[in-house]
Design a protein around this motif. Structure first.
Motif, short mmCIF file in Angstrom:
data_model
loop_
_atom_site.label_atom_id
_atom_site.label_comp_id
_atom_site.label_asym_id
_atom_site.label_seq_id
_atom_site.Cartn_x
_atom_site.Cartn_y
_atom_site.Cartn_z
N THR A 93 46.46 48.54 33.01
CA THR A 93 45.69 49.08 31.88
C THR A 93 46.60 49.27 30.67
N ASN A 173 37.72 41.63 40.51
CA ASN A 173 37.82 42.74 41.46
C ASN A 173 36.47 43.07 42.09
N ASP A 198 44.88 38.78 33.31
CA ASP A 198 44.85 40.01 34.09
C ASP A 198 45.00 39.61 35.56
N GLN A 201 44.40 41.63 40.54
CA GLN A 201 43.94 41.31 41.90
C GLN A 201 44.65 40.07 42.43
N SER A 221 49.40 45.72 38.22
CA SER A 221 49.76 47.10 38.56
C SER A 221 50.54 47.12 39.87
N HIS A 223 50.64 49.49 42.16
CA HIS A 223 50.00 50.15 43.32
C HIS A 223 49.08 49.23 44.11
N LYS A 224 48.63 48.12 43.49
CA LYS A 224 47.79 47.18 44.25
C LYS A 224 48.65 46.19 45.03
N1 PLP Z 1 42.11 44.59 36.19
C1 PLP Z 1 41.57 44.43 37.41
C2 PLP Z 1 41.00 43.11 37.78
C3 PLP Z 1 41.55 45.50 38.30
O1 PLP Z 1 41.02 45.34 39.52
C4 PLP Z 1 42.10 46.74 37.89
C5 PLP Z 1 42.04 47.91 38.79
O2 PLP Z 1 41.14 48.02 39.60
C6 PLP Z 1 42.67 46.84 36.61
C7 PLP Z 1 42.65 45.75 35.80
C8 PLP Z 1 43.27 48.11 36.12
O3 PLP Z 1 44.36 48.48 36.91
P1 PLP Z 1 45.04 49.92 36.76
O4 PLP Z 1 43.94 50.93 36.90
O5 PLP Z 1 46.02 49.97 37.87
O6 PLP Z 1 45.68 49.97 35.42
#
Ligand code: PLP
Length: 403
Positions: A93, A173, A198, A201, A221, A223-224
Motif C-alpha cells: 500500500t 486477490n 502490484d 499476490q 508486502s 507479510h504475504k
Molecule cells: N494488492 C493486493 C493484490 C493485495 O492482495 C493486497 C493485500 O491484500 C494489497 C495490494 C495491499 O497489501 P498491504 O495491505 O500489505 O499493503
C-alpha cells in the motif's frame, strides 16, 4: 519431491490446536504464517544485533546495517533487480502511494490517462483516483471476462498515447487470475506508458523477474511472503527512481542540510525517511531465502496439484460456485455456497478450525462487478496440504445443515 509434511513443520502455527481443533489456515492471501527461521532471525537480531541502522559507527550499529543492506541484496536478487532499485516501505500500500505521490503527481497533467483493470485491490485503485482528481488526468478501467479472465483485446482497446500509467495486479486477490505482465508491459511501452505492477499476490505463487518482464515499478508486502508485517518493497528502474522527488522527508534521506536548504540522498535512501523497519526488512530477507530454498518449480507443482484437487472436490459439491475460474489462476478461490451469507459461513467454518476470509476483500468494485456484495475466499500457501482441503470441504458440508 515436495515434502509437504516436512515443510509444515517449519511453521509452528500450523501445529497449534485452536479450541481443540487443528489450525486449517486457508487465508494466506490475506497474510501468511511464518516459518521458524524468520521468527528465529527476528529474535536473534533483537537479542544480539540490535541498534539503529545507517547512523552509528559502533559494532552493533555496523552489524545491523550490514544485515539490513544484505536483506536488500537478497530481495533484489530474488526479483532480478539491482540493490539500489529496492526501496523498503511499510507494505505494498505504501509502495503504491509512493509511486502515485512522487512519480504520478509530478508527471501527469490534464488530458493524460491512467489505466487499471476491473480486478484491482483498493491499494491499486484509490491512489490513482486521488492522482486523477489532483492532476485532471482520467482514470480508465478496462474490463475482464465474467469468469475473471484477462481480456487482451479490452486492454489493447483502452491503450493509447494518452495513457501515461498502466497499473495492474499481477494476480487478483479475489479471483486468483494471473495477468500476463510481460506482454502487458510490452504493449504499454509501445504507446509510451509506464507500467506499475502490484505483485502482492503473485510474488508468493510464481517467479518474479523484473528484468524479463521489463516493468517500470513493482511492489509487494513482506507479510504475504512469509515475512514480518510492517515491511514492503518498491522496485523501480534506477533511472526512474533517480528522477523522482522524495515521498517523505526527514532523517537519513538527505545529502546536505542547512537552515535554508536541503539536498537529498540518491535512491534508495531518498525514499526511506526516518528510522526504517530494519528488523522486519532482515526478517523478510530470511523469508525470501526460505522460499528460494524450496524453489518455485516445486512450489508451482505442489500448487497445481492442490488446485486440481480443489477443483475435483468442488465438482462433487452441490451448490458451491467458484467466482473466478480463469484458466491461468493461482490458489485463491472466492466462492458462493448455496447463498449462505459469507459471515455465517465463516462463523461455522471457524468452529471447525477452518480460517477463510470474507467480505469485499478490499476490492469492493470487483466483488460488485462479479455480482456480489460479499464473498468467502479460501487461499493457499506453500504449506497448504490436501488434508486442509479435505477439512475445508468437510466443514462446508457441515455448514449446509445449519442454514
Ligand atoms: N494488492 C493486493 C493484490 C493485495 O492482495 C493486497 C493485500 O491484500 C494489497 C495490494 C495491499 O497489501 P498491504 O495491505 O500489505 O499493503
Amino acid at each position: 519431491m515436495y515434502k509437504i509434511e516436512q515443510i509444515r513443520k517449519d511453521f509452528p502455527a500450523l501445529a497449534d490446536n485452536l479450541d481443540g481443533k487443528p489450525n486449517i489456515y486457508l487465508d494466506t492471501a490475506a497474510s501468511a504464517q511464518k516459518p521458524q527461521c524468520v521468527i528465529d532471525k527476528i529474535c536473534r537480531i533483537y537479542e544480539h544485533t540490535y541498534a539503529n541502522v545507517h547512523r552509528g559507527t559502533y559494532a552493533l550499529a555496523e552489524a545491523i546495517t550490514t544485515e539490513y543492506e544484505n536483506a536488500r541484496q537478497i530481495i533484489a536478487s530474488f526479483i532480478g533487480a539491482k540493490q539500489d532499485e529496492i526501496v523498503f516501505t511499510r507494505g505494498a500500500t505504501e509502495s503504491l502511494n509512493l509511486v502515485a505521490s512522487s512519480y504520478a503527481l509530478n508527471t501527469l497533467k490534464e488530458g493524460d490517462e491512467i489505466l487499471i483493470s476491473e480486478a484491482e485491490h483498493h491499494a491499486n485503485l484509490v491512489p490513482w483516483q486521488i492522482v486523477a482528481q489532483k492532476t485532471g488526468a482520467k482514470l480508465k478501467i478496462f474490463k475482464i471476462a465474467d469468469d475473471g479472465s484477462y481480456l487482451q483485446e479490452e486492454f489493447e482497446k483502452a491503450l493509447n498515447p494518452k495513457v501515461k500509467i498502466v497499473a495492474i495486479t499481477a494476480m487478483s486477490n479475489v479471483l486468483g487470475t494471473i495477468f500476463p505482465v510481460k506482454e502487458m508491459a510490452k504493449a504499454a511501452h509501445k504507446t509510451g506508458a509506464k507500467i506499475v505492477v502490484d505483485a502482492c499476490q503473485s510474488i508468493v505463487h510464481k517467479k518474479t523477474d523484473v528484468m524479463d518482464s521489463d516493468c517500470d515499478f513493482l511492489c509487494f508486502s513482506g507479510h504475504k511472503l512469509y515475512g514480518p508485517t510492517g515491511i514492503g518493497v518498491l522496485y523501480a528502474k534506477a533511472d526512474i527512481l533517480q528522477s523522482m522527488p522524495p515521498y517523505q522527508t526527514g532523517g537519513d534521506m538527505v545529502d546536505k542540510v542547512t537552515y535554508e536548504k536541503t539536498t537529498f540522498a540518491p535512491p534508495p535512501a531518498r525514499f526511506e525517511a526516518g528510522t526504517p523497519a530494519a528488523v522486519q526488512a532482515i526478517g523478510l530477507g530470511e523469508a525470501v531465502k526460505y522460499v528460494s530454498s524450496i524453489g518455485f518449480d516445486d512450489i508451482n507443482t505442489h500448487e497445481a496439484d492442490l488446485i486440481s484437487y480443489f477443483n475435483e472436490k468442488t465438482a462433487e459439491t452441490k451448490d458451491l460456485k467458484i467466482i473466478g475460474t480463469a484458466q491461468n489462476k493461482g490458489g485463491v478461490f472466492a466462492f458462493d455456497f448455496n447463498g449462505i451469507h459469507p459471515q455465517d459461513l465463516s462463523f461455522v467454518l471457524s468452529h471447525e478450525g477452518v480460517a477463510i476470509r470474507i467480505g469485499h476483500h478490499c476490492a469492493e468494485p470487483l466483488v460488485n462487478r462479479m455480482g456480489y456484495t460479499s464473498l468467502a475466499r479460501a487461499s493457499f500457501g506453500l504449506y497448504t496440504s490436501k488434508s486442509d482441503i479435505d477439512a475445508f470441504f468437510a466443514a462446508l458440508n457441515k455448514a449446509k445443515h445449519f442454514f
